[in-house]
Scaffold this active site. Sequence first.
Site, PDB file in Angstrom:
ATOM      1  N   TYR A 290       1.259  -1.374  -0.106  1.00 52.24           N
ATOM      2  CA  TYR A 290       0.027   0.013   0.075  1.00 52.24           C
ATOM      3  C   TYR A 290       1.337   1.081   0.278  1.00 52.24           C
ATOM      4  O   TYR A 290       0.248   2.017  -0.674  1.00 52.24           O
ATOM      5  CB  TYR A 290      -1.313   0.478   1.379  1.00 52.24           C
ATOM      6  CG  TYR A 290      -2.338  -0.569   1.017  1.00 52.24           C
ATOM      7  CD1 TYR A 290      -3.417  -0.486   0.312  1.00 52.24           C
ATOM      8  CD2 TYR A 290      -2.523  -1.368   1.365  1.00 52.24           C
ATOM      9  CE1 TYR A 290      -4.279  -1.478  -0.129  1.00 52.24           C
ATOM     10  CE2 TYR A 290      -3.468  -2.752   1.586  1.00 52.24           C
ATOM     11  CZ  TYR A 290      -4.209  -1.793   0.855  1.00 52.24           C
ATOM     12  OH  TYR A 290      -5.640  -3.405  -0.059  1.00 52.24           O
TER      13      TYR A 290
ATOM     14  N   HIS B 176      -7.501   1.286   0.112  1.00 53.23           N
ATOM     15  CA  HIS B 176      -7.106   0.455   0.543  1.00 53.23           C
ATOM     16  C   HIS B 176      -8.446   1.079   2.008  1.00 53.23           C
ATOM     17  O   HIS B 176      -8.464   0.282   2.663  1.00 53.23           O
ATOM     18  CB  HIS B 176      -5.952   1.709   1.698  1.00 53.23           C
ATOM     19  CG  HIS B 176      -6.181   1.502   3.744  1.00 53.23           C
ATOM     20  ND1 HIS B 176      -6.303   1.743   4.904  1.00 53.23           N
ATOM     21  CD2 HIS B 176      -5.272   0.521   3.789  1.00 53.23           C
ATOM     22  CE1 HIS B 176      -5.642   1.271   5.552  1.00 53.23           C
ATOM     23  NE2 HIS B 176      -4.895   0.555   5.126  1.00 53.23           N
TER      24      HIS B 176
END
Length: 245
Positions: free
Chosen positions: A31, A44
């Site tokens: 991420y 996310h």
Amino acid sequence: MELRIKIELKSDIRPFKIQYNYNHVLSAIIYRRIADLELASQLHGADGFKFFTFSQISIPRRKAFKNFLLSEDGRFHFFISSPNTELIKSLVEGFIDRPEIDFLRRSVNVEYVEFLEPPEFRRNMKFRTLSPIIIKTVREEDGVLKQWDVNPNDLKFYENLQNNLVRKYREFYGDYDGDEYLRLVPYQRSIKRKRIMIPKEGAETYHRAYHMKFRVEGDPRLIEFGYDCGFGEKNSMGFGMVVTS
């Protein structure tokens, strides 16, 4: 475009210690390396499927101990794949632009990022897992509905795996007009259970997943999507990545 990449990492600390339960560590690294911050935020924050998966760490020169693995020369690698070409492009950009990675408060560096050619997808194929497959179901216990991890000796494992793959395909592409039939047959002696701990909201959650070699028969589009996105559930936490066997 190739939708699978290999991330080769190297530490100056030799030997380099790696704990066994590292799925959440790799997930956080992925991420943080998505160069497109809007895309990273969308992924996310999404409640549903994330449409990517990653492998377990591979250590060519390793020693295994009770609580950790040791990379003798400080080198190790893992793979990421996704049907989302923009995500793969953004990850490549992020890993190349910011090659220094914080791996459990120790610095490792990206040696290189390699695009991997996909196989030719056919109606019948053989795969082996690079990260274990997990399937869950809901069952009642003492009047309370609970989630259970299903093992490959239970027909529910295959039913839920097929339904999960079709749902992911429809959500990603908007529709699926093909045959939903998917027959997955594991080689029984290859099945190995793996217990993985993932911290969640301050608690330790344990998942029972399964490594295996298997044959799969079905629409090549579904098989390709499973190869890119992962078979089974929790793909974005490092479950269900496969390679041809």
